[in-house]
Design a protein around this motif. Structure first.
Motif, PDB file in Angstrom:
ATOM      1  N   VAL A  37      -1.372 -10.119 140.153  1.00  0.00           N
ATOM      2  CA  VAL A  37      -2.116 -10.571 138.973  1.00  0.00           C
ATOM      3  C   VAL A  37      -1.442 -11.800 138.356  1.00  0.00           C
ATOM      4  O   VAL A  37      -2.117 -12.747 137.942  1.00  0.00           O
ATOM      5  N   LEU A  38      -0.124 -11.818 138.291  1.00  0.00           N
ATOM      6  CA  LEU A  38       0.579 -12.992 137.765  1.00  0.00           C
ATOM      7  C   LEU A  38       0.351 -14.218 138.639  1.00  0.00           C
ATOM      8  O   LEU A  38       0.131 -15.326 138.126  1.00  0.00           O
ATOM      9  N   ALA A  39       0.368 -14.033 139.955  1.00  0.00           N
ATOM     10  CA  ALA A  39       0.091 -15.150 140.861  1.00  0.00           C
ATOM     11  C   ALA A  39      -1.331 -15.661 140.661  1.00  0.00           C
ATOM     12  O   ALA A  39      -1.579 -16.871 140.665  1.00  0.00           O
ATOM     13  N   LEU A  40      -2.271 -14.745 140.454  1.00  0.00           N
ATOM     14  CA  LEU A  40      -3.650 -15.140 140.186  1.00  0.00           C
ATOM     15  C   LEU A  40      -3.735 -15.954 138.900  1.00  0.00           C
ATOM     16  O   LEU A  40      -4.418 -16.978 138.856  1.00  0.00           O
ATOM     17  N   GLY A  41      -3.023 -15.524 137.876  1.00  0.00           N
ATOM     18  CA  GLY A  41      -3.017 -16.263 136.618  1.00  0.00           C
ATOM     19  C   GLY A  41      -2.443 -17.662 136.760  1.00  0.00           C
ATOM     20  O   GLY A  41      -2.960 -18.622 136.199  1.00  0.00           O
ATOM     21  N   VAL A  42      -1.383 -17.783 137.543  1.00  0.00           N
ATOM     22  CA  VAL A  42      -0.766 -19.094 137.764  1.00  0.00           C
ATOM     23  C   VAL A  42      -1.719 -20.018 138.520  1.00  0.00           C
ATOM     24  O   VAL A  42      -1.790 -21.214 138.245  1.00  0.00           O
ATOM     25  N   LEU A  43      -2.482 -19.470 139.456  1.00  0.00           N
ATOM     26  CA  LEU A  43      -3.425 -20.291 140.212  1.00  0.00           C
ATOM     27  C   LEU A  43      -4.650 -20.684 139.396  1.00  0.00           C
ATOM     28  O   LEU A  43      -5.191 -21.775 139.557  1.00  0.00           O
ATOM     29  N   ILE A  44      -5.095 -19.800 138.503  1.00  0.00           N
ATOM     30  CA  ILE A  44      -6.293 -20.085 137.715  1.00  0.00           C
ATOM     31  C   ILE A  44      -5.993 -20.993 136.529  1.00  0.00           C
ATOM     32  O   ILE A  44      -6.825 -21.804 136.137  1.00  0.00           O
ATOM     33  N   ALA A  45      -4.804 -20.889 135.962  1.00  0.00           N
ATOM     34  CA  ALA A  45      -4.481 -21.590 134.713  1.00  0.00           C
ATOM     35  C   ALA A  45      -4.760 -23.096 134.723  1.00  0.00           C
ATOM     36  O   ALA A  45      -5.349 -23.607 133.781  1.00  0.00           O
ATOM     37  N   PRO A  46      -4.370 -23.866 135.748  1.00  0.00           N
ATOM     38  CA  PRO A  46      -4.595 -25.312 135.673  1.00  0.00           C
ATOM     39  C   PRO A  46      -6.024 -25.750 136.004  1.00  0.00           C
ATOM     40  O   PRO A  46      -6.343 -26.919 135.882  1.00  0.00           O
ATOM     41  N   THR A  47      -6.898 -24.830 136.376  1.00  0.00           N
ATOM     42  CA  THR A  47      -8.267 -25.203 136.728  1.00  0.00           C
ATOM     43  C   THR A  47      -9.137 -25.251 135.484  1.00  0.00           C
ATOM     44  O   THR A  47      -8.749 -24.808 134.404  1.00  0.00           O
ATOM     45  N   SER A  48     -10.347 -25.768 135.639  1.00  0.00           N
ATOM     46  CA  SER A  48     -11.274 -25.820 134.509  1.00  0.00           C
ATOM     47  C   SER A  48     -11.681 -24.416 134.072  1.00  0.00           C
ATOM     48  O   SER A  48     -11.907 -24.168 132.885  1.00  0.00           O
ATOM     49  N   VAL A  49     -11.744 -23.476 135.010  1.00  0.00           N
ATOM     50  CA  VAL A  49     -12.044 -22.082 134.670  1.00  0.00           C
ATOM     51  C   VAL A  49     -10.931 -21.513 133.796  1.00  0.00           C
ATOM     52  O   VAL A  49     -11.186 -20.849 132.790  1.00  0.00           O
ATOM     53  N   GLY A  50      -9.692 -21.794 134.167  1.00  0.00           N
ATOM     54  CA  GLY A  50      -8.549 -21.328 133.380  1.00  0.00           C
ATOM     55  C   GLY A  50      -8.540 -21.903 131.975  1.00  0.00           C
ATOM     56  O   GLY A  50      -8.242 -21.207 131.005  1.00  0.00           O
ATOM     57  N   ARG A  51      -8.875 -23.185 131.872  1.00  0.00           N
ATOM     58  CA  ARG A  51      -8.941 -23.805 130.540  1.00  0.00           C
ATOM     59  C   ARG A  51     -10.048 -23.181 129.703  1.00  0.00           C
ATOM     60  O   ARG A  51      -9.894 -22.967 128.502  1.00  0.00           O
ATOM     61  N   GLY A  52     -11.175 -22.880 130.354  1.00  0.00           N
ATOM     62  CA  GLY A  52     -12.280 -22.232 129.641  1.00  0.00           C
ATOM     63  C   GLY A  52     -11.896 -20.851 129.150  1.00  0.00           C
ATOM     64  O   GLY A  52     -12.209 -20.477 128.017  1.00  0.00           O
ATOM     65  N   HIS A  54      -8.884 -19.845 128.512  1.00  0.00           N
ATOM     66  CA  HIS A  54      -7.902 -20.063 127.437  1.00  0.00           C
ATOM     67  C   HIS A  54      -8.612 -20.389 126.132  1.00  0.00           C
ATOM     68  O   HIS A  54      -8.256 -19.868 125.067  1.00  0.00           O
ATOM     69  N   ASP A  55      -9.621 -21.241 126.179  1.00  0.00           N
ATOM     70  CA  ASP A  55     -10.365 -21.595 124.965  1.00  0.00           C
ATOM     71  C   ASP A  55     -11.086 -20.387 124.377  1.00  0.00           C
ATOM     72  O   ASP A  55     -11.068 -20.163 123.162  1.00  0.00           O
ATOM     73  N   ILE A  56     -11.721 -19.605 125.235  1.00  0.00           N
ATOM     74  CA  ILE A  56     -12.456 -18.421 124.761  1.00  0.00           C
ATOM     75  C   ILE A  56     -11.502 -17.409 124.127  1.00  0.00           C
ATOM     76  O   ILE A  56     -11.771 -16.883 123.045  1.00  0.00           O
ATOM     77  N   LEU A  57     -10.370 -17.160 124.785  1.00  0.00           N
ATOM     78  CA  LEU A  57      -9.400 -16.211 124.221  1.00  0.00           C
ATOM     79  C   LEU A  57      -8.797 -16.740 122.922  1.00  0.00           C
ATOM     80  O   LEU A  57      -8.536 -15.974 121.998  1.00  0.00           O
ATOM     81  N   GLY A  58      -8.592 -18.044 122.843  1.00  0.00           N
ATOM     82  CA  GLY A  58      -8.089 -18.639 121.601  1.00  0.00           C
ATOM     83  C   GLY A  58      -9.065 -18.473 120.456  1.00  0.00           C
ATOM     84  O   GLY A  58      -8.676 -18.142 119.326  1.00  0.00           O
ATOM     85  N   ARG A  59     -10.340 -18.688 120.720  1.00  0.00           N
ATOM     86  CA  ARG A  59     -11.366 -18.509 119.680  1.00  0.00           C
ATOM     87  C   ARG A  59     -11.449 -17.045 119.252  1.00  0.00           C
ATOM     88  O   ARG A  59     -11.588 -16.751 118.063  1.00  0.00           O
ATOM     89  N   LEU A  60     -11.376 -16.149 120.234  1.00  0.00           N
ATOM     90  CA  LEU A  60     -11.425 -14.718 119.925  1.00  0.00           C
ATOM     91  C   LEU A  60     -10.242 -14.307 119.052  1.00  0.00           C
ATOM     92  O   LEU A  60     -10.407 -13.609 118.045  1.00  0.00           O
TER      93      LEU A  60
END
Length: 69
Positions: A37-52, A54-60
């Motif tokens: 799961v941590l490896a998945l997070g590291v791979l997703i984080a720099p993508t546009s999906v990861g940024r999205g 991050h934005d949704i969780l920040g708003r929540l």
């Protein structure tokens, strides 16, 4: 992009691993799931999906904080 393909593969592995019964898991099995799961997070984080995400969780989190005041 290769990163997204590996992320999709890891996401499928996580879903399959978490779909199993909890009682039959060993401590090492749980640790391996956490590492995946941590490896998945590291791979997703720099993508546009990861940024999205991050934005949704920040708003929540912001709305929860505002509601608590």
């Amino acid at each position: 992009m290769v990163t997204i393909d590996v992320a999709v593969l890891l996401a499928v592995i996580v879903v399959l691993r978490l779909g199993r019964r909890t009682q039959s898991r060993s401590r090492n099995d749980e640790k391996l799931t956490v590492v995946i799961v941590l490896a998945l997070g590291v791979l997703i984080a720099p993508t546009s999906v990861g940024r999205g995400i991050h934005d949704i969780l920040g708003r929540l989190a912001n709305s929860i904080t505002q509601a608590g005041r």
